[in-house]
Design a protein around this motif. Structure first.
Motif, mmCIF file in Angstrom:
data_model
loop_
_atom_site.group_PDB
_atom_site.id
_atom_site.type_symbol
_atom_site.label_atom_id
_atom_site.label_comp_id
_atom_site.label_asym_id
_atom_site.label_seq_id
_atom_site.Cartn_x
_atom_site.Cartn_y
_atom_site.Cartn_z
ATOM 1 N N LEU A 44 0.809 -1.218 0.000
ATOM 2 C CA LEU A 44 0.000 0.000 0.000
ATOM 3 C C LEU A 44 0.842 1.269 0.000
ATOM 4 O O LEU A 44 0.346 2.343 -0.307
ATOM 5 N N GLN A 45 2.115 1.142 0.355
ATOM 6 C CA GLN A 45 2.999 2.307 0.380
ATOM 7 C C GLN A 45 3.598 2.622 -0.996
ATOM 8 O O GLN A 45 4.315 3.591 -1.158
ATOM 9 N N ARG A 46 3.275 1.809 -1.979
ATOM 10 C CA ARG A 46 3.849 1.981 -3.316
ATOM 11 C C ARG A 46 3.698 3.409 -3.859
ATOM 12 O O ARG A 46 4.666 3.961 -4.374
ATOM 13 N N PRO A 47 2.528 4.057 -3.762
ATOM 14 C CA PRO A 47 2.426 5.431 -4.278
ATOM 15 C C PRO A 47 3.416 6.390 -3.605
ATOM 16 O O PRO A 47 3.957 7.274 -4.252
ATOM 17 N N LEU A 48 3.674 6.197 -2.305
ATOM 18 C CA LEU A 48 4.630 7.063 -1.602
ATOM 19 C C LEU A 48 6.056 6.852 -2.100
ATOM 20 O O LEU A 48 6.870 7.772 -2.058
ATOM 21 N N ARG A 49 6.360 5.648 -2.564
ATOM 22 C CA ARG A 49 7.706 5.362 -3.051
ATOM 23 C C ARG A 49 8.040 6.162 -4.317
ATOM 24 O O ARG A 49 9.191 6.290 -4.672
ATOM 25 N N HIS A 50 7.028 6.679 -4.990
ATOM 26 C CA HIS A 50 7.252 7.477 -6.204
ATOM 27 C C HIS A 50 7.348 8.964 -5.883
ATOM 28 O O HIS A 50 7.350 9.784 -6.785
ATOM 29 N N THR A 51 7.407 9.309 -4.619
ATOM 30 C CA THR A 51 7.440 10.715 -4.212
ATOM 31 C C THR A 51 8.644 10.984 -3.314
ATOM 32 O O THR A 51 9.420 10.089 -2.995
ATOM 33 N N GLY A 52 8.760 12.196 -2.871
ATOM 34 C CA GLY A 52 9.798 12.580 -1.928
ATOM 35 C C GLY A 52 9.606 11.958 -0.553
ATOM 36 O O GLY A 52 10.483 12.054 0.301
ATOM 37 N N PHE A 53 8.455 11.289 -0.329
ATOM 38 C CA PHE A 53 8.210 10.613 0.945
ATOM 39 C C PHE A 53 8.665 9.153 0.920
ATOM 40 O O PHE A 53 8.401 8.412 1.866
ATOM 41 N N VAL A 165 18.208 4.059 2.342
ATOM 42 C CA VAL A 165 17.171 3.776 3.337
ATOM 43 C C VAL A 165 17.571 4.394 4.675
ATOM 44 O O VAL A 165 16.777 5.052 5.335
ATOM 45 N N VAL A 166 18.825 4.197 5.067
ATOM 46 C CA VAL A 166 19.314 4.693 6.360
ATOM 47 C C VAL A 166 19.228 6.212 6.444
ATOM 48 O O VAL A 166 18.775 6.764 7.437
ATOM 49 N N ARG A 167 19.643 6.900 5.394
ATOM 50 C CA ARG A 167 19.641 8.369 5.460
ATOM 51 C C ARG A 167 18.288 8.983 5.143
ATOM 52 O O ARG A 167 18.104 10.184 5.269
ATOM 53 N N GLY A 168 17.323 8.152 4.732
ATOM 54 C CA GLY A 168 15.957 8.629 4.597
ATOM 55 C C GLY A 168 15.519 9.065 3.219
ATOM 56 O O GLY A 168 14.493 9.714 3.083
ATOM 57 N N THR A 169 16.257 8.707 2.147
ATOM 58 C CA THR A 169 15.792 9.058 0.805
ATOM 59 C C THR A 169 15.030 7.921 0.140
ATOM 60 O O THR A 169 14.295 8.156 -0.806
ATOM 61 N N GLY A 170 15.197 6.701 0.621
ATOM 62 C CA GLY A 170 14.463 5.565 0.057
ATOM 63 C C GLY A 170 14.842 5.293 -1.381
ATOM 64 O O GLY A 170 16.004 5.258 -1.729
ATOM 65 N N THR A 171 13.832 5.114 -2.235
ATOM 66 C CA THR A 171 14.088 4.800 -3.645
ATOM 67 C C THR A 171 13.876 5.992 -4.557
ATOM 68 O O THR A 171 14.128 5.903 -5.749
ATOM 69 N N SER A 172 13.411 7.095 -4.036
ATOM 70 C CA SER A 172 13.128 8.274 -4.841
ATOM 71 C C SER A 172 14.341 9.190 -4.880
ATOM 72 O O SER A 172 14.597 9.938 -3.946
ATOM 73 N N HIS A 173 15.094 9.141 -5.950
ATOM 74 C CA HIS A 173 16.305 9.949 -6.036
ATOM 75 C C HIS A 173 16.055 11.358 -6.545
ATOM 76 O O HIS A 173 16.903 12.215 -6.403
ATOM 77 N N LEU A 174 14.893 11.584 -7.128
ATOM 78 C CA LEU A 174 14.599 12.939 -7.573
ATOM 79 C C LEU A 174 14.470 13.871 -6.375
ATOM 80 O O LEU A 174 14.872 15.016 -6.426
ATOM 81 N N SER A 175 13.955 13.335 -5.259
ATOM 82 C CA SER A 175 13.791 14.170 -4.076
ATOM 83 C C SER A 175 15.125 14.452 -3.408
ATOM 84 O O SER A 175 15.257 15.397 -2.670
ATOM 85 N N GLY A 176 16.131 13.625 -3.663
ATOM 86 C CA GLY A 176 17.425 13.803 -3.026
ATOM 87 C C GLY A 176 18.481 14.261 -3.995
ATOM 88 O O GLY A 176 19.647 13.936 -3.855
ATOM 89 N N SER A 177 18.088 15.031 -5.006
ATOM 90 C CA SER A 177 19.029 15.402 -6.056
ATOM 91 C C SER A 177 20.201 16.231 -5.525
ATOM 92 O O SER A 177 21.235 16.291 -6.154
ATOM 93 N N GLY A 178 20.068 16.842 -4.367
ATOM 94 C CA GLY A 178 21.168 17.613 -3.795
ATOM 95 C C GLY A 178 22.328 16.754 -3.361
ATOM 96 O O GLY A 178 23.412 17.246 -3.134
ATOM 97 N N THR A 179 22.123 15.448 -3.262
ATOM 98 C CA THR A 179 23.197 14.573 -2.833
ATOM 99 C C THR A 179 24.058 14.125 -4.001
ATOM 100 O O THR A 179 25.074 13.510 -3.814
ATOM 101 N N TRP A 180 23.629 14.430 -5.198
ATOM 102 C CA TRP A 180 24.390 13.999 -6.385
ATOM 103 C C TRP A 180 25.460 15.032 -6.711
ATOM 104 O O TRP A 180 25.172 16.213 -6.798
ATOM 105 N N PRO A 181 26.680 14.586 -6.905
ATOM 106 C CA PRO A 181 27.728 15.545 -7.268
ATOM 107 C C PRO A 181 27.507 16.071 -8.689
ATOM 108 O O PRO A 181 26.905 15.409 -9.515
ATOM 109 N N ALA A 182 27.990 17.272 -8.935
ATOM 110 C CA ALA A 182 27.824 17.890 -10.256
ATOM 111 C C ALA A 182 28.682 17.214 -11.303
ATOM 112 O O ALA A 182 29.665 16.631 -11.047
#
Length: 182
Positions: A44-53, A165-182
């Motif tokens: 049931l959490q599948r929709p959340l996995r596609h978001t920043g949550f 998972v540990v740092r809290g970004t899960g599978t959604s990398h668009l929400s954590g784009s600040g962690t990607w080096p330029a």
């Protein structure tokens, strides 16, 4: 230092539509050493996995050797920064990992006693891109001090192979784009 390379798919489709956590881990000689994947889907959490949550959802991960032998189990309950539990394949608690910020995790024994911070025993560089088997992957480079003993070694390894998972970004990398080096 012992070096591990944690790889996961890196395509536009995997960045947008990858609700399941799965990574492959290789040593410095490019030999497969483990696979980390979810026991079951997000349900049931599948929709959340596609978001920043995505990082808020529960995760139930198995860590297995390339030939299928269970190594450890990692699970996280629902919420922003709950403790991540690390246990043996038989279910005995090894310890927990607590995230204090995206790049600061403390390692705790089975009794809850803080042992150290991940940065005291290991180092992780995220976001490199590479190719494996003709497909693009994100490759994180992990170094863990070889003198580290149990349970810190298992906890540091779990922290590294389930870092999103540990740092809290899960599978959604668009929400954590600040962690990607330029």
């Amino acid at each position: 230092m012992s070096t591990l390379y944690v790889e996961q798919p890196w395509t536009s489709m995997s960045l947008l539509f990858r609700p399941h956590y799965r990574v492959e881990v290789f040593d410095e000689h490019d030999t497969p050493v483990m696979v980390v994947s979810e026991r079951s889907g997000p349900g049931l959490q599948r929709p959340l996995r596609h978001t920043g949550f995505s990082g808020w959802t529960t995760f139930d991960l198995d860590v297995v050797a390339p030939h299928g032998q269970p190594i450890m189990h990692i699970d996280k309950q629902f919420g922003r920064r709950p403790h991540v539990r690390v246990s043996t394949p038989q279910g005995q608690l090894i310890g927990t990992i607590k995230t204090h910020g995206a790049w600061q995790q403390s390692l705790h024994d089975a009794n809850g006693q803080q042992l150290c911070f991940f940065g005291d025993v290991g180092r992780i560089e995220t976001g490199a891109r590479a190719k494996r088997g003709g497909r693009r992957v994100r490759r994180d480079r992990v170094e863990i001090n070889p003198q580290v003993t149990e349970p810190v070694r298992s906890l540091a390894t779990a922290c590294a192979v389930a870092f999103d998972v540990v740092r809290g970004t899960g599978t959604s990398h668009l929400s954590g784009s600040g962690t990607w080096p330029a």
